[in-house]
Write a protein that holds these residues in place. Sequence first.
Motif, short mmCIF file in Angstrom:
data_model
loop_
_atom_site.label_atom_id
_atom_site.label_comp_id
_atom_site.label_asym_id
_atom_site.label_seq_id
_atom_site.Cartn_x
_atom_site.Cartn_y
_atom_site.Cartn_z
N GLN A 190 18.40 -1.61 -13.85
CA GLN A 190 18.70 -0.24 -14.23
C GLN A 190 17.73 0.75 -13.59
O GLN A 190 18.08 1.90 -13.33
CB GLN A 190 18.67 -0.10 -15.75
N ALA A 191 16.51 0.27 -13.33
CA ALA A 191 15.51 1.13 -12.69
C ALA A 191 15.66 1.15 -11.17
O ALA A 191 14.93 1.87 -10.48
CB ALA A 191 14.10 0.66 -13.06
N GLY A 192 16.58 0.35 -10.64
CA GLY A 192 16.80 0.33 -9.19
C GLY A 192 15.78 -0.46 -8.42
O GLY A 192 15.61 -0.27 -7.21
N ALA A 193 15.08 -1.40 -9.10
CA ALA A 193 14.06 -2.23 -8.45
C ALA A 193 14.66 -3.59 -8.14
O ALA A 193 15.20 -4.25 -9.03
CB ALA A 193 12.83 -2.37 -9.33
N ALA A 199 0.82 -1.21 0.00
CA ALA A 199 0.00 0.00 0.00
C ALA A 199 0.86 1.26 0.00
O ALA A 199 0.46 2.31 -0.50
CB ALA A 199 -0.92 0.00 1.22
N ASP A 200 2.07 1.14 0.55
CA ASP A 200 2.99 2.26 0.63
C ASP A 200 3.83 2.42 -0.65
O ASP A 200 4.66 3.32 -0.74
CB ASP A 200 3.94 2.04 1.82
N GLY A 201 3.62 1.52 -1.61
CA GLY A 201 4.37 1.58 -2.85
C GLY A 201 5.78 1.02 -2.73
O GLY A 201 6.63 1.32 -3.56
N ARG A 202 6.03 0.20 -1.74
CA ARG A 202 7.37 -0.34 -1.53
C ARG A 202 7.48 -1.80 -1.97
O ARG A 202 8.56 -2.40 -1.89
CB ARG A 202 7.76 -0.16 -0.07
N ILE A 203 6.38 -2.37 -2.40
CA ILE A 203 6.36 -3.66 -3.08
C ILE A 203 5.45 -3.50 -4.29
O ILE A 203 4.34 -2.98 -4.16
CB ILE A 203 5.85 -4.80 -2.19
N TYR A 204 5.91 -3.91 -5.45
CA TYR A 204 5.13 -3.75 -6.68
C TYR A 204 5.11 -5.08 -7.42
O TYR A 204 6.16 -5.73 -7.58
CB TYR A 204 5.75 -2.67 -7.55
N ARG A 205 3.94 -5.51 -7.84
CA ARG A 205 3.81 -6.76 -8.60
C ARG A 205 3.14 -6.47 -9.93
O ARG A 205 2.14 -5.76 -9.99
CB ARG A 205 3.00 -7.79 -7.81
N PHE A 206 3.71 -7.02 -10.98
CA PHE A 206 3.15 -6.80 -12.31
C PHE A 206 3.30 -8.07 -13.15
O PHE A 206 4.11 -8.95 -12.85
CB PHE A 206 3.84 -5.62 -13.01
N ILE A 227 7.63 3.39 -8.46
CA ILE A 227 6.86 2.45 -9.29
C ILE A 227 6.59 3.05 -10.66
O ILE A 227 6.72 2.39 -11.70
CB ILE A 227 5.53 2.08 -8.60
N ALA A 228 6.25 4.33 -10.69
CA ALA A 228 6.01 5.01 -11.97
C ALA A 228 7.29 5.02 -12.82
O ALA A 228 7.23 4.84 -14.05
CB ALA A 228 5.52 6.44 -11.73
N GLU A 229 8.44 5.21 -12.17
CA GLU A 229 9.71 5.18 -12.90
C GLU A 229 9.96 3.79 -13.49
O GLU A 229 10.41 3.65 -14.64
CB GLU A 229 10.86 5.54 -11.96
N VAL A 230 9.68 2.75 -12.72
CA VAL A 230 9.85 1.37 -13.20
C VAL A 230 8.95 1.12 -14.40
O VAL A 230 9.37 0.54 -15.42
CB VAL A 230 9.55 0.36 -12.07
N CYS A 236 6.02 -10.80 -11.77
CA CYS A 236 7.23 -10.33 -11.12
C CYS A 236 6.90 -9.44 -9.93
O CYS A 236 6.03 -8.56 -10.02
CB CYS A 236 8.06 -9.55 -12.14
N THR A 237 7.56 -9.70 -8.79
CA THR A 237 7.41 -8.88 -7.59
C THR A 237 8.75 -8.21 -7.30
O THR A 237 9.79 -8.88 -7.25
CB THR A 237 6.98 -9.72 -6.38
N VAL A 238 8.72 -6.89 -7.13
CA VAL A 238 9.96 -6.14 -6.89
C VAL A 238 9.80 -5.22 -5.70
O VAL A 238 8.68 -4.81 -5.35
CB VAL A 238 10.37 -5.30 -8.13
N GLU A 239 10.92 -4.90 -5.07
CA GLU A 239 10.95 -3.90 -4.00
C GLU A 239 11.21 -2.53 -4.61
O GLU A 239 12.11 -2.37 -5.43
CB GLU A 239 12.06 -4.22 -3.00
N THR A 240 10.40 -1.54 -4.20
CA THR A 240 10.56 -0.18 -4.70
C THR A 240 10.58 0.79 -3.52
O THR A 240 10.24 0.43 -2.39
CB THR A 240 9.40 0.18 -5.64
N ARG A 241 10.98 2.03 -3.80
CA ARG A 241 11.08 3.03 -2.73
C ARG A 241 9.72 3.59 -2.33
O ARG A 241 9.44 3.79 -1.16
CB ARG A 241 12.00 4.17 -3.18
N ASP A 242 8.89 3.89 -3.35
CA ASP A 242 7.59 4.49 -3.11
C ASP A 242 6.80 4.43 -4.42
O ASP A 242 7.25 3.84 -5.40
CB ASP A 242 7.74 5.95 -2.63
N ARG A 243 5.63 5.06 -4.44
CA ARG A 243 4.80 5.00 -5.65
C ARG A 243 5.42 5.77 -6.81
O ARG A 243 5.22 5.44 -7.97
CB ARG A 243 3.39 5.51 -5.35
N GLY A 244 6.20 6.81 -6.48
CA GLY A 244 6.91 7.51 -7.54
C GLY A 244 7.92 6.61 -8.22
O GLY A 244 8.10 6.66 -9.45
#
Length: 423
Positions: free
Chosen positions: A363-366, A336-343, A399-402, A389-397
């Motif tokens: 390259q996207a840092g995920a 919910a915090d944008g620190r895990i993203y699955r696509f 995720i948009a970069e990824v 794919c499940t990746v760790e991200t910093r925040d929702r911003g």
Amino acid sequence: MNPSPTAEPASSAASVSLSEIVAARLRIQGAVARTPCVESAALSELTGAHVFCKQEHLQRTGSFKERGARNALAQLTTEETQRGVIAASAGNHALGLSWHGRQMNIPVTVVMPRFAPLVKVARCRRFGANVVLHGDTFDEARSEAMRMAAVQELKYIHPFDDPHVIAGQGTLAFEILEQVPDADAIIVPIGGGGLLAGVATVLHALKPDLQIIGVEPANAACFAAGLQAGEPVHISTRFTLADGLAVAEAGRNTLQIAKPLVHRVVSVGEEALALAMLRLAELDKCVIEGAGATGLAAMLAGLLPDLAGKRVVLLLTGGNIDPLAHSRVIERGLAADGRIYRFDALISDRPGGLVHLSTVLAQAGANVTEIVHNRTFAGPDLSRVHVLCTVETRDRGHIAEVQTKLAEAGVELAGAERPLFAA
């Protein structure tokens, strides 16, 4: 005469006076801990208010509920003490009765829904209680408890609508007034309303300018329904992380007491609850169950913007959550915090296809935590496969970069990000 097996004793709504709560405080003194109420620098910075946390999860049974349990047990007759007591509970009331019943040599039977948190069931048994698992809901457990009370001639102690229980819960308010005398507002979690009724009675009498705000899960908002109707209303509850507040009908006594005293009641969704539990664990190092996190959830959800800059007391009412359940909630909170993203990505089913995807993500840092490569059920195009794919991200911003990096690299996403919670 014992109550019927299908209904609780019929009676008009009872009041609880300030003097009764004063007496309850003296009665439970030395048997129930005086818990800290300290300002959290991290939560204050996060919310924009001066946040003080009343740490009731530090009670011996991990919840404020033992205040009311002890007060009720201390006022039993000799005959009731010998025969024992019974209660229906989702867990914390049962724990309070079990622990203090053992301390006072009073037999305790608790009826819990079959899906009550395992940690609460196990601890009640360790405290010596006779635990009966019955039904899928609190209402079904309560019906069985009432039946057993009649058959076995046991004293039934209601988890929130018993005046002795309400008075016991109200003792918490005296400590808050002593620990944060200049508080502007208090946010009280609501299930059936016992804590709210007891606390509001004290605070309204001794500090009438203090805002009393109730908060309940949107999936079990029985108190708001009762306030609107002017009497208890039976509602259909849905699953909530705040399982300790999952009550289908508010108490008659609690409604009558709290209605003229509480300033407002708000409801919080499941995503806000998960985030609040994450923030409490991450920032304040507190393992708090969903019910105890509702106050912070209301603030994080933007439901109480007028509290910015004010001195606000949050009641961390309990910490009895199964470790496995807590870990799942933390993962939900991270998502919910944008620190895990699955696509779900469509990639070439040729050598190098998966390497290409991994390179783009790097390259996207995920950071990739899980990949499921699905060839068999990938659809009619045999040249491509689905990769979940499940990746760790910093925040929702981030995720948009990824997503942007994937699009620029020609990686097609098969669908939108999966929802975290049902509506």
